[in-house]
Motif scaffolding. Structure first.
Motif, PDB file in Angstrom:
ATOM      1  N   ARG A 161       0.839  -1.200   0.000  1.00  0.00           N
ATOM      2  CA  ARG A 161       0.000   0.000   0.000  1.00  0.00           C
ATOM      3  C   ARG A 161       0.873   1.248   0.000  1.00  0.00           C
ATOM      4  O   ARG A 161       1.678   1.457   0.907  1.00  0.00           O
ATOM      5  CB  ARG A 161      -0.930   0.005   1.212  1.00  0.00           C
ATOM      6  CG  ARG A 161      -1.802   1.258   1.322  1.00  0.00           C
ATOM      7  CD  ARG A 161      -2.793   1.134   2.448  1.00  0.00           C
ATOM      8  NE  ARG A 161      -3.857   0.196   2.099  1.00  0.00           N
ATOM      9  CZ  ARG A 161      -4.966   0.504   1.433  1.00  0.00           C
ATOM     10  NH1 ARG A 161      -5.143   1.758   1.008  1.00  0.00           N
ATOM     11  NH2 ARG A 161      -5.879  -0.391   1.167  1.00  0.00           N
ATOM     12  N   ILE A 162       0.726   2.059  -1.026  1.00  0.00           N
ATOM     13  CA  ILE A 162       1.418   3.337  -1.124  1.00  0.00           C
ATOM     14  C   ILE A 162       0.359   4.415  -1.198  1.00  0.00           C
ATOM     15  O   ILE A 162      -0.370   4.531  -2.185  1.00  0.00           O
ATOM     16  CB  ILE A 162       2.344   3.389  -2.358  1.00  0.00           C
ATOM     17  CG1 ILE A 162       3.408   2.288  -2.259  1.00  0.00           C
ATOM     18  CG2 ILE A 162       3.007   4.749  -2.473  1.00  0.00           C
ATOM     19  CD1 ILE A 162       4.339   2.229  -3.442  1.00  0.00           C
ATOM     20  N   GLY A 163       0.259   5.207  -0.133  1.00  0.00           N
ATOM     21  CA  GLY A 163      -0.825   6.175  -0.026  1.00  0.00           C
ATOM     22  C   GLY A 163      -2.134   5.449   0.205  1.00  0.00           C
ATOM     23  O   GLY A 163      -2.288   4.716   1.182  1.00  0.00           O
ATOM     24  N   SER A 164      -3.046   5.591  -0.691  1.00  0.00           N
ATOM     25  CA  SER A 164      -4.344   4.904  -0.585  1.00  0.00           C
ATOM     26  C   SER A 164      -4.499   3.827  -1.647  1.00  0.00           C
ATOM     27  O   SER A 164      -5.592   3.300  -1.855  1.00  0.00           O
ATOM     28  CB  SER A 164      -5.486   5.925  -0.716  1.00  0.00           C
ATOM     29  OG  SER A 164      -5.398   6.611  -1.960  1.00  0.00           O
ATOM     30  N   THR A 165      -3.399   3.497  -2.310  1.00  0.00           N
ATOM     31  CA  THR A 165      -3.461   2.536  -3.421  1.00  0.00           C
ATOM     32  C   THR A 165      -2.667   1.281  -3.094  1.00  0.00           C
ATOM     33  O   THR A 165      -1.527   1.356  -2.613  1.00  0.00           O
ATOM     34  CB  THR A 165      -2.900   3.164  -4.711  1.00  0.00           C
ATOM     35  OG1 THR A 165      -3.575   4.394  -4.976  1.00  0.00           O
ATOM     36  CG2 THR A 165      -3.080   2.221  -5.890  1.00  0.00           C
ATOM     37  N   ASP A 166      -3.262   0.112  -3.346  1.00  0.00           N
ATOM     38  CA  ASP A 166      -2.568  -1.164  -3.210  1.00  0.00           C
ATOM     39  C   ASP A 166      -1.922  -1.517  -4.547  1.00  0.00           C
ATOM     40  O   ASP A 166      -2.623  -1.661  -5.554  1.00  0.00           O
ATOM     41  CB  ASP A 166      -3.542  -2.278  -2.793  1.00  0.00           C
ATOM     42  CG  ASP A 166      -3.942  -2.158  -1.335  1.00  0.00           C
ATOM     43  OD1 ASP A 166      -3.082  -1.749  -0.528  1.00  0.00           O
ATOM     44  OD2 ASP A 166      -5.099  -2.470  -1.009  1.00  0.00           O
TER      45      ASP A 166
END
Length: 224
Positions: free
Chosen positions: A75-80
């Motif tokens: 997960r980077i920020g709100s994205t998987d």
């Protein structure tokens, strides 16, 4: 019948036995390189057995196997991002093969400084790979994956993962130490005095093997 000179090589099998018994080169290849090839061949059987066992276990288990793109997502920020860490690890290791190949080339050109610097760069790539692998292990352990259990599906997943990636990571770590020692000696002129840089090529054989094994692990474990 003309007698064979003591200096002339004996033909056929007799010549081979005579060369080996007198500690001469039998195949016009340095013993160090031959021994490395033998070691790599034995290691190929070990990794092959591990991967074969993994495929057998995965094919025969009745419990659903975890989906790699979900297990190894980051997960980077709100994205998987699925497999992003594994992709970076693969890029790092493949890049290290390029620097190692250039190091061998400069070694045979007798440019020991450039060869040593490229070997150090290869070792840094190796340390980066192992560090990312340690992060990957930590993440899965915190998520409950163990060698004897796995909350995401088949219990065998944990044992296969830690055994295969751990054994490969051990090889990368040993390779980093090996390359660092050889590069340090190269920089100090140890091989210059001997006028023999073949040890750099031998170290390169080991490192390329480690990279090649990772390609198979990546294909069978992370993409299947």
């Amino acid at each position: 019948m003309t007698a064979i000179s003591a200096e002339a090589p004996l033909p056929g099998l007799r010549g081979l036995v005579a060369d080996w018994s007198s500690d001469r080169q039998a195949f016009h290849v340095a013993w160090g390189k031959v021994m490395m090839w033998i070691f790599l061949l034995s290691d190929t059987f070990i990794f092959g057995s591990f991967l074969t066992g993994y495929m057998t276990v995965r094919s025969s288990t009745t419990v659903p196997w975890p989906i790699p793109s979900e297990v190894f997502s980051l997960r980077i920020g709100s994205t998987d991002l699925p497999l992003i860490l594994i992709a970076i690890m693969t890029f790092v290791l493949i890049s290290s093969s390029g620097t190692m190949a250039m190091a061998v080339n400069f070694a045979y050109q007798r440019d020991r400084r450039k060869a040593a610097m490229l070997m150090f760069a290869t070792a840094v790539f190796g340390v980066t790979f192992v560090s990312m692998q340690a992060f990957e292990w930590t993440k899965l352990i915190l998520e409950g994956v163990r060698p004897w259990g796995n909350p995401m599906g088949a219990a065998q997943f944990g044992s296969c993962f830690f055994m295969i990636t751990g054994f490969h990571g051990l090889h990368v770590t040993a390779g980093v130490i090996y390359l660092t020692i050889v590069a340090t000696r190269l920089l100090r002129g140890r091989y210059e005095r001997r006028s023999n840089y073949q040890i750099v090529e031998i170290a390169g054989l080991y490192w390329h093997f480690v990279d090649l094994v990772w390609v198979f692990i990546f294909a069978f474990f992370y993409l299947w």
